[in-house]
Design an enzyme around this catalytic site. Structure first.
Site, PDB file in Angstrom:
ATOM      1  N   ASN A 102     -30.210  31.606 -46.385  1.00  0.00           N
ATOM      2  CA  ASN A 102     -30.822  32.916 -46.194  1.00  0.00           C
ATOM      3  C   ASN A 102     -29.825  33.991 -45.737  1.00  0.00           C
ATOM      4  O   ASN A 102     -29.946  35.156 -46.108  1.00  0.00           O
ATOM      5  CB  ASN A 102     -32.004  32.822 -45.226  1.00  0.00           C
ATOM      6  CG  ASN A 102     -31.638  32.226 -43.886  1.00  0.00           C
ATOM      7  OD1 ASN A 102     -30.847  31.288 -43.810  1.00  0.00           O
ATOM      8  ND2 ASN A 102     -32.212  32.755 -42.822  1.00  0.00           N
ATOM      9  N   GLY A 149     -30.858  25.227 -40.474  1.00  0.00           N
ATOM     10  CA  GLY A 149     -31.885  25.008 -41.483  1.00  0.00           C
ATOM     11  C   GLY A 149     -33.231  24.739 -40.848  1.00  0.00           C
ATOM     12  O   GLY A 149     -33.526  25.208 -39.749  1.00  0.00           O
ATOM     13  N   SER A 150     -34.047  23.964 -41.527  1.00  0.00           N
ATOM     14  CA  SER A 150     -35.414  23.706 -41.072  1.00  0.00           C
ATOM     15  C   SER A 150     -35.462  22.549 -40.078  1.00  0.00           C
ATOM     16  O   SER A 150     -34.577  21.676 -40.083  1.00  0.00           O
ATOM     17  CB  SER A 150     -36.302  23.361 -42.273  1.00  0.00           C
ATOM     18  OG  SER A 150     -35.931  22.091 -42.803  1.00  0.00           O
ATOM     19  N   GLU A 184     -29.477  24.465 -35.415  1.00  0.00           N
ATOM     20  CA  GLU A 184     -30.067  25.797 -35.361  1.00  0.00           C
ATOM     21  C   GLU A 184     -31.223  25.806 -36.354  1.00  0.00           C
ATOM     22  O   GLU A 184     -31.011  25.869 -37.563  1.00  0.00           O
ATOM     23  CB  GLU A 184     -29.026  26.864 -35.714  1.00  0.00           C
ATOM     24  CG  GLU A 184     -27.848  26.927 -34.751  1.00  0.00           C
ATOM     25  CD  GLU A 184     -28.240  27.293 -33.333  1.00  0.00           C
ATOM     26  OE1 GLU A 184     -29.371  27.802 -33.133  1.00  0.00           O
ATOM     27  OE2 GLU A 184     -27.432  27.083 -32.413  1.00  0.00           O
ATOM     28  N   CYS A 207     -34.656  33.387 -39.740  1.00  0.00           N
ATOM     29  CA  CYS A 207     -35.206  32.457 -38.751  1.00  0.00           C
ATOM     30  C   CYS A 207     -35.613  33.148 -37.459  1.00  0.00           C
ATOM     31  O   CYS A 207     -36.433  32.624 -36.703  1.00  0.00           O
ATOM     32  CB  CYS A 207     -34.201  31.347 -38.461  1.00  0.00           C
ATOM     33  SG  CYS A 207     -32.591  31.943 -37.881  1.00  0.00           S
ATOM     34  N   GLU A 216     -43.851  27.894 -40.257  1.00  0.00           N
ATOM     35  CA  GLU A 216     -43.055  29.111 -40.344  1.00  0.00           C
ATOM     36  C   GLU A 216     -43.198  29.712 -41.740  1.00  0.00           C
ATOM     37  O   GLU A 216     -43.108  29.012 -42.747  1.00  0.00           O
ATOM     38  CB  GLU A 216     -41.591  28.782 -40.056  1.00  0.00           C
ATOM     39  CG  GLU A 216     -40.677  29.984 -40.025  1.00  0.00           C
ATOM     40  CD  GLU A 216     -39.231  29.613 -39.719  1.00  0.00           C
ATOM     41  OE1 GLU A 216     -38.420  30.534 -39.541  1.00  0.00           O
ATOM     42  OE2 GLU A 216     -38.917  28.399 -39.681  1.00  0.00           O
TER      43      GLU A 216
END
Length: 464
Positions: free
Chosen positions: A125, A198-199, A220, A254, A342
């Protein structure tokens, strides 16, 4: 340094790359502060030289403008490099700490040392920011580094690989491109540090892969970040700031506010102002203030969260262009699909509450978020928000901009991540601090040795 290797795709190639980097690290070359500074300055110059290439690549991936790329990707990278270059000599020095009475006469200090071979797994992103800023931390700390960019942003991945792999020795710094097979091959190796963005779902996989080697891991991740408006909030400026933060990168951020909690007495005013701000900005790729959803899979996922019956504004989507217009959902409940995970897209669910206790309970019903934002002029509520709500970082009467201050660490807590970086925290993230007691030979007390007596006990109690 002049060694170049072919593009690494097989597990054997990856294994050889890691071995070469470990051998290079063990040569102690990267430990020299002069070497670190030389590489950081070289890296900065390369980015400056190839700015246009980086702009072009990210536009091809999802239509991000030069302005937004410079503001949100390149500028933070320059800032991180400049801070590292300015402070490297100071950061690598021994850090003195006090010595307790029992250990006198002696000196106590911490010795920062690089962890070794680092793996940085970047996100799509903000592909330059979230890949290269951690790399800067690894470099200034004195490690060797392998970067695995996200394959979803294929053009930016290719641009970073070209910039780095053609200018740095693979034994020191190298980009491995590819998808799941390449990432799996990398995670099968023993690293001294793994940094992943990432997720939470993939973060658990990374953490599990690191566990057999007890590898130091920074994750993160993300979460449902709340934006809470109290009834005394400054609505005009608060909504203006929140809207910018929400639709930056089309919500693919995020740190973006994921949902808005609004006191019922001001909900109509907040909704009116939200629509006003969206219309005023006239979001579109052509206006260089909006981007495409990264791929069709993510497009379909985000669109599926839009309940037509709850659309207050927007709601239109173009799959061929991967564009979802800014969308506001009203009368949202916690049972709605949009509130389950999310969003990571340009949708704002507005949830009404009656009491601040109810609002806090809603926030705490979710996993600990990466960020949380409070829009309020009530000092008591501000204090309660900071003391009662767990989150990684946040803002009061602003959103997202905390990441712009390198004096503040960036990181999550619980399901939203572990570890922190940015500025000096990046150096610490990729370093180990050896604790040293440096004892003088001038004097040695008999207090700790055998032959204990009542006199010794009295002295020990006085020192306790």
């Amino acid at each position: 340094m002049n060694t170049l290797i072919k593009e690494t795709t097989s597990e054997q190639d990856v294994q050889q790359l890691v071995e070469d980097q470990r051998k290079y690290f063990n040569s102690n070359t990267t430990r020299s502060v002069e070497f670190r500074l030389e590489q950081l300055k070289k890296f900065r110059n390369l980015i400056k030289t190839h700015e246009d290439d980086l702009h072009e690549a990210i536009y091809k991936d999802f239509g991000k403008s030069k302005y937004d790329n410079q503001l949100t990707e390149i500028f933070p990278l320059y800032e991180e490099l400049d801070i590292a270059i300015k402070n490297a000599r100071r950061w690598v020095k021994h850090r003195k700490v006090k010595t307790n009475l029992m250990n006198q006469p002696a000196k106590s200090y911490l010795v920062p040392e690089p962890l070794g071979v680092s793996l940085v797994i970047g996100a799509w992103n903000f592909p330059y920011n979230l890949s290269l800023v951690p790399v800067v931390g690894s470099m200034v700390a004195g490690n060797t580094t392998i970067l695995k960019p996200s394959e979803l942003a294929a053009e930016t991945s290719r641009a970073m690989a070209k910039l780095i792999n053609e200018n740095f020795d693979a034994s020191y710094l190298h980009v491995v491109e590819g998808g799941i097979p390449e990432t799996t091959a990398l995670l099968a190796q023993r690293f001294d540090k793994i940094f992943f963005t990432g997720s939470p779902q993939v973060g658990k996989i990374v953490n599990k892969a690191a566990a057999p080697n007890l590898t130091n891991v920074t994750l993160e991740l993300g979460g449902k970040n709340p934006a809470l408006f109290t009834k005394d909030a400054s609505i005009d400026v608060g909504v203006k700031r929140m809207i910018w933060a929400k639709f930056l990168n089309s919500g693919q951020l995020c740190l973006a506010p994921d949902y808005v909690l609004v006191h019922k007495s001001i909900k109509s005013k907040v909704l009116e102002r939200i629509v006003h701000e969206i219309k005023k900005h006239n979001y579109s790729v052509e206006n260089q203030n909006f981007v495409r959803i990264i791929n069709e899979r993510n497009f379909d996922r985000v669109v599926s969260l839009i309940d037509p019956e709850k659309v207050h504004f927007g709601g239109k989507a173009n799959r061929s262009e991967r564009i979802i217009e800014p969308t506001v959902l009203n009368n949202v409940t916690l049972e709605d699909d949009v509130m389950r995970d999310e969003i990571f897209g340009p949708i704002i669910p507005v949830v009404e509450y009656e009491t601040i206790d109810e609002a806090f309970e809603i926030i705490k019903s979710f996993e600990k978020p990466l960020a949380a934002y409070l829009f309020s002029n009530n000092n008591k509520i501000k204090d309660r928000f900071l003391s009662e709500i767990p989150f990684g970082s946040g803002g009061i009467n602003d959103a997202v901009m905390q990441i712009n201050n390198s004096n503040l660490p960036f990181g999550g807590v619980g399901n939203s991540g572990m570890g922190r970086y940015h500025g000096k925290y990046s150096f610490e993230c990729f370093s180990h601090f050896k604790a040293i007691l440096d004892k003088s030979n001038f004097f040695e007390s008999d207090l700790k040795y055998y032959g204990h007596s009542d006199r010794q006990m009295k002295l020990i109690k006085k020192l306790s």
